[in-house]
Design a protein around this motif. Structure first.
Motif, PDB file in Angstrom:
ATOM      1  N   LYS A   1       0.830  -1.213   0.000  1.00 42.34           N
ATOM      2  CA  LYS A   1       0.000   0.000   0.000  1.00 42.34           C
ATOM      3  C   LYS A   1       0.859   1.256   0.000  1.00 42.34           C
ATOM      4  CE  LYS A   1      -4.122  -1.809   2.375  1.00 42.34           C
ATOM      5  NZ  LYS A   1      -4.913  -1.751   3.632  1.00 42.34           N
TER       6      LYS A   1
ATOM      7  N   THR B   1      -9.812  -5.438  -2.799  1.00 38.28           N
ATOM      8  CA  THR B   1      -9.795  -4.443  -3.871  1.00 38.28           C
ATOM      9  C   THR B   1      -8.554  -4.667  -4.724  1.00 38.28           C
ATOM     10  OG1 THR B   1      -9.981  -2.075  -4.364  1.00 38.28           O
ATOM     11  CG2 THR B   1      -8.487  -2.684  -2.596  1.00 38.28           C
ATOM     12  N   THR B   2      -8.501  -4.053  -5.890  1.00 33.90           N
ATOM     13  CA  THR B   2      -7.342  -4.198  -6.763  1.00 33.90           C
ATOM     14  C   THR B   2      -6.322  -3.099  -6.454  1.00 33.90           C
ATOM     15  OG1 THR B   2      -8.186  -2.746  -8.501  1.00 33.90           O
ATOM     16  CG2 THR B   2      -8.845  -5.077  -8.586  1.00 33.90           C
TER      17      THR B   2
ATOM     18  N   LYS C   1      -5.765  -8.631  -3.767  1.00 33.26           N
ATOM     19  CA  LYS C   1      -7.225  -8.696  -3.741  1.00 33.26           C
ATOM     20  C   LYS C   1      -7.700  -9.547  -2.569  1.00 33.26           C
ATOM     21  CE  LYS C   1     -11.314  -7.915  -5.648  1.00 33.26           C
ATOM     22  NZ  LYS C   1     -11.706  -8.486  -6.954  1.00 33.26           N
TER      23      LYS C   1
ATOM     24  N   TYR D   1      -1.702  -9.611  -8.065  1.00 29.88           N
ATOM     25  CA  TYR D   1      -3.102  -9.167  -8.076  1.00 29.88           C
ATOM     26  C   TYR D   1      -3.959 -10.035  -7.158  1.00 29.88           C
ATOM     27  CZ  TYR D   1      -3.270  -5.554 -11.694  1.00 29.88           C
ATOM     28  OH  TYR D   1      -3.145  -4.386 -12.389  1.00 29.88           O
TER      29      TYR D   1
ATOM     30  N   GLU E   1      -5.025  -0.954  -8.485  1.00 26.53           N
ATOM     31  CA  GLU E   1      -5.454   0.277  -9.170  1.00 26.53           C
ATOM     32  C   GLU E   1      -6.564   0.992  -8.411  1.00 26.53           C
ATOM     33  OE1 GLU E   1      -3.895  -2.400 -12.489  1.00 26.53           O
ATOM     34  OE2 GLU E   1      -5.155  -2.623 -10.716  1.00 26.53           O
ATOM     35  N   GLN E   2      -7.534   0.225  -7.927  1.00 27.41           N
ATOM     36  CA  GLN E   2      -8.649   0.818  -7.178  1.00 27.41           C
ATOM     37  C   GLN E   2      -8.145   1.455  -5.891  1.00 27.41           C
ATOM     38  OE1 GLN E   2     -11.080  -2.735  -6.914  1.00 27.41           O
ATOM     39  NE2 GLN E   2     -12.528  -1.989  -8.453  1.00 27.41           N
ATOM     40  N   PHE E   3      -7.230   0.777  -5.215  1.00 30.83           N
ATOM     41  CA  PHE E   3      -6.678   1.337  -3.981  1.00 30.83           C
ATOM     42  C   PHE E   3      -5.967   2.654  -4.261  1.00 30.83           C
ATOM     43  CE2 PHE E   3      -3.227   1.908  -0.958  1.00 30.83           C
ATOM     44  CZ  PHE E   3      -3.909   1.861   0.243  1.00 30.83           C
ATOM     45  N   ARG E   4      -5.172   2.687  -5.306  1.00 30.59           N
ATOM     46  CA  ARG E   4      -4.443   3.906  -5.672  1.00 30.59           C
ATOM     47  C   ARG E   4      -5.420   5.042  -5.978  1.00 30.59           C
ATOM     48  NH1 ARG E   4       0.779   2.848  -9.585  1.00 30.59           N
ATOM     49  NH2 ARG E   4       2.320   3.567  -8.062  1.00 30.59           N
ATOM     50  N   LEU E   5      -6.470   4.721  -6.691  1.00 29.34           N
ATOM     51  CA  LEU E   5      -7.438   5.734  -7.108  1.00 29.34           C
ATOM     52  C   LEU E   5      -8.247   6.262  -5.925  1.00 29.34           C
ATOM     53  CD1 LEU E   5      -8.673   7.179  -9.582  1.00 29.34           C
ATOM     54  CD2 LEU E   5     -10.352   5.317  -9.682  1.00 29.34           C
ATOM     55  N   GLU E   6      -8.673   5.359  -5.061  1.00 29.73           N
ATOM     56  CA  GLU E   6      -9.542   5.753  -3.942  1.00 29.73           C
ATOM     57  C   GLU E   6      -8.816   6.538  -2.874  1.00 29.73           C
ATOM     58  OE1 GLU E   6     -11.086   2.031  -2.672  1.00 29.73           O
ATOM     59  OE2 GLU E   6     -12.411   1.790  -4.425  1.00 29.73           O
ATOM     60  N   LYS E   7      -7.506   6.316  -2.731  1.00 37.30           N
ATOM     61  CA  LYS E   7      -6.750   6.999  -1.681  1.00 37.30           C
ATOM     62  C   LYS E   7      -6.130   8.300  -2.179  1.00 37.30           C
ATOM     63  CE  LYS E   7      -7.431   3.972   1.570  1.00 37.30           C
ATOM     64  NZ  LYS E   7      -8.146   4.275   2.828  1.00 37.30           N
TER      65      LYS E   7
END
Length: 292
Positions: A248, A283-284, A278, A274, A286-292
């Motif tokens: 993370k 979560t993936t 997951k 991956y 990419e999703q973690f990077r985007l959401e944070k």
């Protein structure tokens, strides 16, 4: 919109003391201009921080968890953690910032190890809420440090600040013990800290319980006893927790591609990376990077 990667913040102090210590008023930090990073974005630090709230209300994020802040809140942030500020018009307080060497180098080994337990987020939560009596004690200690740093600032100030800071951290350690948030006399604590250090340094090479048991010269059964005694989880779950946290931090603190992060984290195949992430986070990457 392109997401800005957080900065890796190195130590810089604002006084001429030959030390690795700084004290900053929170409200002044909010007003600073010309910084090479936004304090409202995630950033990784190479030092230790005691964040003390004198008045007001707000939030602060440490390693992806939000903590509410109000009068008497004290947060501990250790080297290599990621944190960010939520700017508030009402929050006032202090950041005491120092390197490991500043405090630990002049303490006896056992005393230094005890002091560092205060900042170990795997042993207790980073937040301590002070009652009125302890608020007054902590506030007074911080004011004395502030006066020594800014007003006195002579050849003796370095030693005075170190001793005052040691008194402060020892007082906070006592409070955590009284609140039963930390037990420094607990059986297997020494072994747990040894394991933690080994995993944090080597988890990108192996996540196998046997490998760490071999390094410590104990059985996997004993290693499981150690982690279950201290953090109430299996050795494998503990190792995976540290591995996931480091992934993370790479996702938020670097511009590396997912493939590069997978390789840096010890995964030869991106597909396995991956699946692992997951499974641990639901979560993936990419999703973690985007959401944070």
């Amino acid at each position: 919109m392109k997401k800005e990667n957080p900065k890796h913040i190195k130590f810089q102090n604002q006084q001429n003391l030959k030390s690795q210590f700084d004290i900053v008023k929170l409200e002044e930090l909010y007003q600073r201009t010309g910084l090479d990073h936004s304090i409202a974005n995630h950033h990784k630090v190479e030092f230790y921080i005691l964040l003390f709230i004198e008045k007001g209300q707000g939030y602060h994020t440490i390693d992806f968890t939000d903590y509410t802040c109000k009068k008497g809140t004290l947060l501990t942030i250790r080297k290599d953690q990621i944190h960010k500020f939520f700017k508030s018009k009402t929050l006032k307080g202090y950041l005491l910032i120092f390197t490991n060497e500043f405090l630990v180098s002049f303490l006896e080994k056992m005393e230094a190890q005890k002091t560092m337990l205060l900042f170990n987020e795997l042993l207790s939560v980073p937040k301590l809420q002070l009652d009125n009596t302890n608020f007054g004690t902590v506030n007074q200690l911080i004011k004395r440090i502030e006066n020594e740093y800014f007003s006195v600032n002579d050849d003796h100030s370095l030693s005075v600040i170190r001793n005052e800071l040691h008194i402060l951290t020892t007082h906070l350690l006592r409070l955590k013990e009284k609140d039963e948030k930390l037990n420094i006399e607990k059986k297997y604590l020494k072994e747990f800290v040894e394991l933690q250090n080994l995993v944090e340094k080597g988890v990108n090479k192996t996540t196998k319980v046997k490998d760490y048991a071999d390094q410590m010269g104990i059985s996997t059964k004993t290693l499981n006893t150690v982690t279950k005694s201290i953090v109430h989880k299996s050795a494998k779950a503990f190792i995976d927790e540290i591995c996931t946290k480091q992934i993370k931090r790479l996702l938020l603190n670097t511009k590396l591609s997912i493939k590069e992060i997978a390789y840096k984290s010890g995964f030869e195949e991106t597909t396995n990376f991956y699946k692992y992430f997951k499974r641990q986070t639901q979560t993936t990457p990419e999703q973690f990077r985007l959401e944070k």
